[in-house]
Write a protein that holds these residues in place. Structure first.
Motif, PDB file in Angstrom:
ATOM      1  N   VAL A   1      44.622  48.902  28.447  1.00 40.82           N
ATOM      2  CA  VAL A   1      46.056  49.039  28.670  1.00 40.82           C
ATOM      3  C   VAL A   1      46.565  47.966  29.629  1.00 40.82           C
ATOM      4  CG1 VAL A   1      45.900  50.696  30.583  1.00 40.82           C
ATOM      5  CG2 VAL A   1      47.890  50.749  29.065  1.00 40.82           C
TER       6      VAL A   1
ATOM      7  N   PRO B   1      51.250  51.517  32.833  1.00 35.80           N
ATOM      8  CA  PRO B   1      52.510  50.850  32.476  1.00 35.80           C
ATOM      9  C   PRO B   1      53.706  51.568  33.085  1.00 35.80           C
ATOM     10  CG  PRO B   1      51.216  51.427  30.532  1.00 35.80           C
ATOM     11  CD  PRO B   1      50.626  52.161  31.680  1.00 35.80           C
TER      12      PRO B   1
ATOM     13  N   SER C   1      43.557  55.157  26.754  1.00 38.91           N
ATOM     14  CA  SER C   1      44.860  55.682  27.152  1.00 38.91           C
ATOM     15  C   SER C   1      44.838  55.914  28.653  1.00 38.91           C
ATOM     16  CB  SER C   1      45.122  57.007  26.437  1.00 38.91           C
ATOM     17  OG  SER C   1      46.143  57.701  27.112  1.00 38.91           O
ATOM     18  N   CYS C   2      45.893  55.475  29.331  1.00 34.92           N
ATOM     19  CA  CYS C   2      45.860  55.606  30.783  1.00 34.92           C
ATOM     20  C   CYS C   2      46.137  57.034  31.203  1.00 34.92           C
ATOM     21  CB  CYS C   2      46.853  54.640  31.422  1.00 34.92           C
ATOM     22  SG  CYS C   2      48.558  55.198  31.385  1.00 34.92           S
ATOM     23  N   GLY C   3      46.690  57.834  30.298  1.00 30.77           N
ATOM     24  CA  GLY C   3      46.883  59.244  30.598  1.00 30.77           C
ATOM     25  C   GLY C   3      48.198  59.558  31.264  1.00 30.77           C
ATOM     26  N   LYS C   4      49.043  58.545  31.400  1.00 29.69           N
ATOM     27  CA  LYS C   4      50.290  58.785  32.119  1.00 29.69           C
ATOM     28  C   LYS C   4      51.242  59.694  31.347  1.00 29.69           C
ATOM     29  CE  LYS C   4      53.958  56.239  34.452  1.00 29.69           C
ATOM     30  NZ  LYS C   4      54.285  54.973  35.101  1.00 29.69           N
ATOM     31  N   CYS C   5      51.295  59.508  30.024  1.00 31.57           N
ATOM     32  CA  CYS C   5      52.244  60.347  29.295  1.00 31.57           C
ATOM     33  C   CYS C   5      51.543  61.219  28.244  1.00 31.57           C
ATOM     34  CB  CYS C   5      53.361  59.508  28.680  1.00 31.57           C
ATOM     35  SG  CYS C   5      52.830  58.330  27.459  1.00 31.57           S
TER      36      CYS C   5
ATOM     37  N   CYS D   1      50.614  60.405  24.207  1.00 29.92           N
ATOM     38  CA  CYS D   1      49.474  59.524  24.001  1.00 29.92           C
ATOM     39  C   CYS D   1      48.198  60.203  24.457  1.00 29.92           C
ATOM     40  CB  CYS D   1      49.726  58.216  24.748  1.00 29.92           C
ATOM     41  SG  CYS D   1      48.331  57.118  24.885  1.00 29.92           S
ATOM     42  N   ARG D   2      48.228  60.808  25.636  1.00 30.36           N
ATOM     43  CA  ARG D   2      47.013  61.400  26.197  1.00 30.36           C
ATOM     44  C   ARG D   2      46.519  62.575  25.347  1.00 30.36           C
ATOM     45  NH1 ARG D   2      48.951  63.154  30.929  1.00 30.36           N
ATOM     46  NH2 ARG D   2      49.152  65.301  30.243  1.00 30.36           N
TER      47      ARG D   2
ATOM     48  N   LEU E   1      55.187  56.227  26.019  1.00 30.98           N
ATOM     49  CA  LEU E   1      55.895  55.359  26.944  1.00 30.98           C
ATOM     50  C   LEU E   1      55.661  53.885  26.659  1.00 30.98           C
ATOM     51  CD1 LEU E   1      56.188  55.951  30.706  1.00 30.98           C
ATOM     52  CD2 LEU E   1      55.387  53.742  29.946  1.00 30.98           C
ATOM     53  N   CYS E   2      54.401  53.511  26.448  1.00 25.69           N
ATOM     54  CA  CYS E   2      54.145  52.077  26.327  1.00 25.69           C
ATOM     55  C   CYS E   2      53.629  51.712  24.943  1.00 25.69           C
ATOM     56  CB  CYS E   2      53.170  51.599  27.401  1.00 25.69           C
ATOM     57  SG  CYS E   2      51.445  51.784  26.958  1.00 25.69           S
TER      58      CYS E   2
ATOM     59  N   LEU F   1      50.848  50.889  23.914  1.00 27.80           N
ATOM     60  CA  LEU F   1      49.557  51.413  23.483  1.00 27.80           C
ATOM     61  C   LEU F   1      49.750  52.703  22.685  1.00 27.80           C
ATOM     62  CD1 LEU F   1      46.274  51.439  25.453  1.00 27.80           C
ATOM     63  CD2 LEU F   1      46.929  53.463  24.210  1.00 27.80           C
ATOM     64  N   GLY F   2      50.480  53.640  23.272  1.00 26.26           N
ATOM     65  CA  GLY F   2      50.728  54.903  22.586  1.00 26.26           C
ATOM     66  C   GLY F   2      51.601  54.719  21.353  1.00 26.26           C
TER      67      GLY F   2
HETATM   68  S1  SF4 Z   1      51.509  55.498  25.937  1.00 22.92           S
HETATM   69 FE1  SF4 Z   1      51.589  56.572  27.917  1.00 22.92          FE
HETATM   70  S2  SF4 Z   1      49.523  57.440  28.259  1.00 22.92           S
HETATM   71 FE2  SF4 Z   1      49.404  55.962  26.570  1.00 22.92          FE
HETATM   72  S3  SF4 Z   1      48.709  54.126  27.609  1.00 22.92           S
HETATM   73 FE3  SF4 Z   1      50.950  53.983  27.459  1.00 22.92          FE
HETATM   74  S4  SF4 Z   1      51.723  54.883  29.362  1.00 22.92           S
HETATM   75 FE4  SF4 Z   1      49.552  55.435  29.205  1.00 22.92          FE
END
Ligand code: SF4
Ligand SMILES: Cc1cc2nc3c(=O)[nH]c(=O)nc-3n(C[C@H](O)[C@H](O)[C@H](O)COP(=O)(O)O)c2cc1C
Ligand code: FES
Lengths: 168, 597
Positions: free
Chosen positions: B283, B301, B454-458, B461-462, B500-501, B503-504
């Protein structure tokens, strides 16, 4: 994790590294890189010293250490084995190679053999896709590895010929 | 370089180095010095030649001979035959797979014929650890002409007119990005080079940094001049030791030559570059995450806007570009916007570097004009599918991209066409698959990756990707239902919309594109519980053909779970409820009496 007592020398070394980066919290990742390259891993005790030196919470250091896969809180084996799980290696059979290594060493990814000799990890693309599937032992790269060859590769490191292998 | 009459170029890319190319170079040097030829023949370790499949590669100039699969033991013969006696060593020459004739001049190789090398112009030609060789090939001329003859506005104009778009995946117009960053008002700005290269199975950016680090340094300085920044940062993966080393050497040399530092070329412009290390988080290739990582934080992100061009590193305007994007800049300045804009398609100009891998004959690093078709890349340059198998799909765009079928083989490659086909350009990974690859497993493989990264922020995605992965797991284990397929699609759409970003937002693409193009294969997994390509172990069924079984009992004795029974010298059979599908019986049977179905 068992509490370990850091040697005086290790603490000094960490302090020295932190000072080199002006004890700047923005340099945390650089500090971690250097400490890990010297000590091999970043157990909780090491993180506590770093937190103290950079004047930030241990939670923050821990948060960063656990976020990045490059940092490890467990000591690596004498011969760290990494199996490339990049796409190129995957489609050329890396998974079968990985399960054969797991079977022969009786460990899972992220673990170390009880005698401390081998540890196993996965990584993503070492940039030698032409040789897929790729396995690394220390810094030595083995290309076009088949499950049948796993035994031979491991045997190289089991006996005295470990001297040949450069460990990271 | 002028005094040498011959040059031996040894590939020093990661792949060839792993096959002892360092020792090959050393053997050349030793042998040549024994013969007193060190002053006539120069041995150079270059960056990647691109033809990784046939490495280690040695090229001898001026006659442009291309030797493949060279071993350290071959060196004596190469020196004595080729260099001393002028006779090519036939057995090490590249053999054209079509004509079966050995190729005497690298120009005649199909692999290179359709390629146009702009970003890779110096890879495999120069010694990346010697700045003089870069300078000898027009290096730092572009920087000089910008600093001394052009205003920043004029330079930005050239980049805009060239039509160059970001090579990191997004395809944002580079000149426009520079202009926006230039217009941001601040006392301090930054130029960042994104060398995080997260796509697993791709190695374009690292090869550029390993083979031609100065081109990136030069371009970053030009960018700094244009946007008004005196500081550059390269964010590079710590797992790329060779690239890091060569970059460090290059920065040091550039400083010694006064091409970095204060008052560059007497122009009054100051610029210097620092290296920042990534630590293995995909990420962090996303620009806001990258910036947080450079600040020593977790690489999570944040919402855009604000874009880095307004508020980036340490809250200052920051211009983030990809390695390959930068590598294109000096030639554009030197040769002009019109030259570059003449290459490619209407909306995608120039070339693109791809890391070609998977079930293809010529694995390697290639650069082709935008608009080249997939067929040309896979068959003409890539030499077709390995082991004479059937082409099934090609995956572009890594974990954010999708799979394309043979219906798209004649699609010209550019940003827009790939998007329209349900995939994307991405950073340049191109993985070819044949009929033995299971598309459900491939989708699962990519999802495993995103799940890991996945960074797990949202939450979408997580958690969403986790659920997607569970469904795919179910399907590959033979427990999926038809409703699961609808669930996959619905969930994918939600994840795309709500993450959010980037990646997701792109993580379900491998699932969606395989669902679209290979729906039948999914159906087979859930309906008849079979895996057409035979890759999903749990769906395999081993059976013994009665008429072929001689009753030798070999399988019976080898089955680890006692699932096989039968009398000696009469047909055996497998109890499916006990079978763990290990395949031992299949491997052991000497009479081809066991089939997988
Ligand atoms: S979509 Fe959300 S959880 Fe997935 S990598 Fe981006 S910020 Fe992190
Ligand atoms: C999940 C994710 C991963 C990314 N990985 C990379 C990468 O590895 N390399 C890269 O250059 N850009 C990557 N990007 C794109 C960057 O965010 C950014 O757009 C790019 O570096 C801008 O440079 P460019 O305009 O020159 O392409 C990624 C984006 C996302 C969302
Ligand atoms: S995917 Fe394994 S080396 Fe590239």
């Amino acid at each position: 994790m068992p509490k370990i007592k850091l040697a005086e020398k290790a603490v000094d070394l960490i302090r020295e590294i932190c000072t080199k980066f002006n004890n700047d919290e923005g340099e945390l990742i650089n500090v971690l890189h250097q400490v890990q390259s010297k000590l091999g891993y970043l157990p909780a005790e090491v993180q506590e010293v770093i937190a103290r030196e950079l004047n930030i919470s241990v939670a923050k250091v821990y948060g960063v250490v656990t976020f990045y896969s490059f940092f490890t809180m467990l000591p690596k084996g004498q011969h760290p084995i990494s199996v490339c799980m990049g796409t190129a290696c995957y489609v050329r059979g890396a998974e079968q190679v990985l399960s054969e290594i797991k079977r022969q060493l009786s460990i899972e990814v992220g673990e170390t053999t009880p005698d401390g000799r081998f540890s196993l990890s996965c990584l993503r693309c070492v940039g030698a896709c032409g040789l897929a599937p790729v396995v690394m032992v220390g810094e030595k790269v083995y290309g076009r590895v088949s499950p049948q060859q796993v035994h031979k590769i491991i045997a190289e490191y089991k006996e005295g010929c470990a001297a040949e292998a450069k460990t990271a | 370089m002028a005094d040498y009459t011959m040059h031996v170029l040894v590939c020093g890319g990661t792949g060839c180095k792993a096959s002892q190319s360092e020792l090959i170079k050393l053997n050349f040097q030793n042998r040549l010095s024994e013969l007193g030829l060190s002053d006539e023949v120069q041995v150079v370790m270059t960056g990647c030649f691109g033809f990784c499949e046939k490495g280690p590669i040695v090229k001898i100039l001026p006659d442009n001979t291309f030797y493949v699969h060279v071993t350290p033991e071959d060196v004596t013969e190469l020196v004595e035959e080729h260099i001393v006696k002028g006779r090519k060593v036939e057995r090490l020459l590249y053999v054209d797979p079509e004509t079966q004739a050995s190729v005497h001049d690298a120009k005649g190789m199909e692999f290179y014929k359709k390629q146009v090398r702009i970003a890779l112009r110096n890879c495999g030609f120069i010694n990346p650890e010697n700045i003089d060789e870069y300078i000898a090939r027009d290096g730092y001329a572009a920087l000089g002409s910008c600093l001394l003859e052009k205003t920043p506005e004029e330079t930005i104009r050239i980049i805009k007119d060239s039509g160059l778009r970001g090579r990191g995946g997004g395809g944002f117009p580079t000149g426009l990005k520079w202009e926006i960053t230039r217009k941001s008002v601040s006392d301090q700005k930054y130029v960042v080079c994104n060398a995080d290269e997260g796509d697993p199975g791709a190695f374009m950016d690292r090869s550029i940094l390993e083979g031609d680090p100065h081109s990136v340094i030069e371009a970053m300085a030009i960018c700094g001049y244009c946007i008004g920044a005196d500081k550059g940062l390269v964010y590079i993966r710590a797992e790329y030791p060779l690239a890091v080393e060569r970059l460090k050497i290059a920065i040091k040399q550039a400083r010694e030559y006064g091409l970095l530092g204060e008052d560059i070329m007497g122009s009054g412009f100051n610029f210097d570059i620092e290296i920042r290390y990534g630590a293995g988080a995909f990420v962090c290739g996303e620009e806001t995450a990258l910036i947080h990582s450079m600040e020593g934080l977790r690489g999570e992100p944040t919402v855009k806007p604000p874009f880095p061009a307004e508020s980036g590193y340490k809250g200052k305007p920051t211009n983030v570009n990809n390695v390959e994007t930068f590598a294109n800049i000096p030639p554009i300045i030197n040769k002009g916007a019109g030259w570059f804009a003449a290459i490619g398609t209407e909306k995608s100009k120039g070339t693109k570097v791809f890391a070609l891998a998977g079930k293809i004959n010529n694995v390697g690093l290639i650069e082709v004009p935008m608009g080249t078709t997939l067929r040309e890349v896979i068959y003409d340059i890539g030499g077709g599918i390995k082991d004479g198998r059937e082409f099934k799909a090609v995956q572009t765009g890594g974990p954010s991209g999708g799979c394309l079928t043979k219906d798209f083989l004649d699609t010209p490659i550019d940003y827009d066409n790939l998007l329209a086909a349900g995939s994307m350009m991405g950073s340049g990974g191109m993985i070819v698959m044949d009929e033995t690859d299971c598309m459900v497993s491939i989708a699962k493989f990519y999802l495993e990756f995103t799940l890991d990264e996945s960074c797990g922020k949202c939450a979408p995605c997580r958690i969403g990707n986790k659920r997607l992965h569970e469904i795919l797991e179910r399907i590959t284990e033979g427990n999926g239902t038809k409703e699961d397929l609808d669930r996959l699609r619905m969930l994918s759409t939600v994840i795309k919309d709500a993450s959010l970003c980037g990646l997701g937002q792109t993580s379900p693409n491998p699932v969606l594109s395989t669902l679209d193009h290979f729906y039948d294969e999914y159906l087979a997994h859930v309906d008849s519980k079979t895996c057409p390509s035979g890759q999903c172990k749990a769906l395999l069924k081993y059976t013994i053909l009665e008429d072929k079984c001689t009753g030798c009992t070999l399988c019976f004795r080898n089955c680890p779970v006692g699932a096989i029974s039968g009398e000696k010298r009469s047909p055996h059979y497998i109890d499916q409820s006990l079978c763990i599908k290990c395949g031992v019986c299949y491997e052991k049977c000497k009479f081809d009496a066991i089939i997988i179905g």
